[in-house]
Design an enzyme around this catalytic site. Structure first.
Site, PDB file in Angstrom:
ATOM      1  N   GLU A  78       0.820  -1.204   0.000  1.00 38.61           N
ATOM      2  CA  GLU A  78       0.000   0.000   0.000  1.00 38.61           C
ATOM      3  C   GLU A  78       0.858   1.260   0.000  1.00 38.61           C
ATOM      4  O   GLU A  78       1.854   1.338   0.704  1.00 38.61           O
ATOM      5  CB  GLU A  78      -0.927   0.014   1.230  1.00 38.61           C
ATOM      6  CG  GLU A  78      -1.880  -1.175   1.304  1.00 38.61           C
ATOM      7  CD  GLU A  78      -2.926  -1.170   0.186  1.00 38.61           C
ATOM      8  OE1 GLU A  78      -3.074  -0.136  -0.493  1.00 38.61           O
ATOM      9  OE2 GLU A  78      -3.595  -2.215   0.007  1.00 38.61           O
ATOM     10  N   ARG A  88     -17.703  -1.379   5.870  1.00 38.00           N
ATOM     11  CA  ARG A  88     -18.754  -2.078   5.111  1.00 38.00           C
ATOM     12  C   ARG A  88     -19.386  -3.170   5.973  1.00 38.00           C
ATOM     13  O   ARG A  88     -20.551  -3.526   5.822  1.00 38.00           O
ATOM     14  CB  ARG A  88     -18.101  -2.682   3.857  1.00 38.00           C
ATOM     15  CG  ARG A  88     -18.990  -3.318   2.838  1.00 38.00           C
ATOM     16  CD  ARG A  88     -18.164  -3.854   1.667  1.00 38.00           C
ATOM     17  NE  ARG A  88     -16.968  -4.589   2.089  1.00 38.00           N
ATOM     18  CZ  ARG A  88     -16.951  -5.865   2.449  1.00 38.00           C
ATOM     19  NH1 ARG A  88     -18.058  -6.582   2.451  1.00 38.00           N
ATOM     20  NH2 ARG A  88     -15.817  -6.444   2.807  1.00 38.00           N
ATOM     21  N   CYS A 141      -7.735  -2.370   8.400  1.00 36.04           N
ATOM     22  CA  CYS A 141      -6.362  -2.350   7.869  1.00 36.04           C
ATOM     23  C   CYS A 141      -5.907  -0.927   7.612  1.00 36.04           C
ATOM     24  O   CYS A 141      -4.813  -0.529   8.009  1.00 36.04           O
ATOM     25  CB  CYS A 141      -6.252  -3.181   6.584  1.00 36.04           C
ATOM     26  SG  CYS A 141      -6.315  -4.953   6.916  1.00 36.04           S
ATOM     27  N   HIS A 165      -1.199  -5.845   1.793  1.00 43.81           N
ATOM     28  CA  HIS A 165      -2.442  -6.614   1.710  1.00 43.81           C
ATOM     29  C   HIS A 165      -2.177  -7.890   0.919  1.00 43.81           C
ATOM     30  O   HIS A 165      -1.482  -7.866  -0.101  1.00 43.81           O
ATOM     31  CB  HIS A 165      -3.537  -5.795   1.002  1.00 43.81           C
ATOM     32  CG  HIS A 165      -4.492  -5.147   1.952  1.00 43.81           C
ATOM     33  ND1 HIS A 165      -4.839  -3.814   1.885  1.00 43.81           N
ATOM     34  CD2 HIS A 165      -5.217  -5.681   2.991  1.00 43.81           C
ATOM     35  CE1 HIS A 165      -5.717  -3.543   2.855  1.00 43.81           C
ATOM     36  NE2 HIS A 165      -5.968  -4.658   3.529  1.00 43.81           N
TER      37      HIS A 165
HETATM   38  N1  PCA Z   1      -8.170  -7.291   6.579  1.00 43.25           N
HETATM   39  C1  PCA Z   1      -9.102  -6.249   6.913  1.00 43.25           C
HETATM   40  C2  PCA Z   1      -8.936  -6.037   8.396  1.00 43.25           C
HETATM   41  C3  PCA Z   1      -8.190  -7.215   8.907  1.00 43.25           C
HETATM   42  C4  PCA Z   1      -7.664  -7.881   7.700  1.00 43.25           C
HETATM   43  O1  PCA Z   1      -6.868  -8.834   7.692  1.00 43.25           O
HETATM   44  C5  PCA Z   1      -8.956  -4.986   6.046  1.00 43.25           C
HETATM   45  O2  PCA Z   1      -8.501  -5.089   4.892  1.00 43.25           O
HETATM   46  O3  PCA Z   1      -9.283  -3.902   6.512  1.00 43.25           O
END
Ligand code: PCA
Length: 213
Positions: A78, A88, A141, A165
């Site tokens: 990111e 959401r 996140c 991610h």
């Molecule tokens: N993904 C979520 C929160 C925890 C995770 O592993 C997100 O993308 O916000």
């Protein structure tokens, strides 16, 4: 040099979160880099407090937070964290903030300070699908990523920080039909590349600063 790598617990009805599985599999040492890990709750109220506690305990030079982005096909490093909570679904405490800031009166956004382009290039040359992403979403996140960069930006903590991610595991995608996935081995390999490229670049910067002073 020390790194702190975090994953999240399962959320949204999933039984596992591949981010915590991958983080728990990391080697504790990589060359001169010592790797510490922590698992954060998928909670708006508790995640940043847990992260802050781990940073104070470890005093890391590098912090990489890792989370699941179900539906993505690549390791997504990111670029930017935004000062927005807009959920959401409910988090693990049943909370679902809408249109709220992560930090009241904080800046609109922070950029990652890990060398994201170099990390992505290295993951790709190792044969891993990877990309720079320009949105970490507006769920927990992004909240943790923003809180991380806020700690580095406004408080007296000097570390380089970023957020990765990751896709679903194949065993999760097998239950979903049509969702992209990536093996835990490849996810672990990707995290290790981000750490080693970031550690090498951080060393270079320090060496250069040492020469200047
Ligand atoms: N993904 C979520 C929160 C925890 C995770 O592993 C997100 O993308 O916000």
């Amino acid at each position: 040099m020390k790194a702190l790598v975090t994953g999240f617990d399962a959320f949204g009805g999933d039984k596992v979160n591949p981010s915590s599985m991958a983080v728990e599999r990391l080697k504790r040492r990589k060359g001169s880099l010592v790797v510490h890990t922590a698992i954060l709750p998928t909670s708006f109220g508790r995640s940043a407090i847990a992260l802050r506690g781990a940073i104070h305990d470890v005093r890391p030079d590098i912090v990489l937070c890792v989370g699941l982005a179900g539906g993505r096909s690549e390791l997504s490093l990111e670029r930017v964290a935004v000062n927005v909570q807009d959920a959401r679904i409910r988090d693990n405490d049943g909370k679902q903030p809408i249109d709220r800031p992560v930090v009241r009166d904080g800046p609109a956004a922070y950029f990652a300070t890990l060398p994201i382009k170099a990390c992505v290039a290295e993951m790709r040359s190792a044969g891993l699908p990877a990309a720079v992403s320009n949105s970490a979403g507006t769920f927990v996140c992004n909240h943790v990523f923003y809180a991380l960069m806020d700690m580095a930006g406004r408080h007296d903590l000097s570390f380089r920080g970023g957020f990765l991610h990751i896709p679903y595991l194949p065993e999760q995608a097998a239950q979903l039909g049509g969702a992209p996935s990536m093996s835990a081995d490849d996810i672990v390999r990707g995290i290790e590349i981000v750490l080693s490229v970031s550690a090498a670049r951080t060393n270079d910067v320090r060496t250069a600063e040492g020469r200047l002073s």
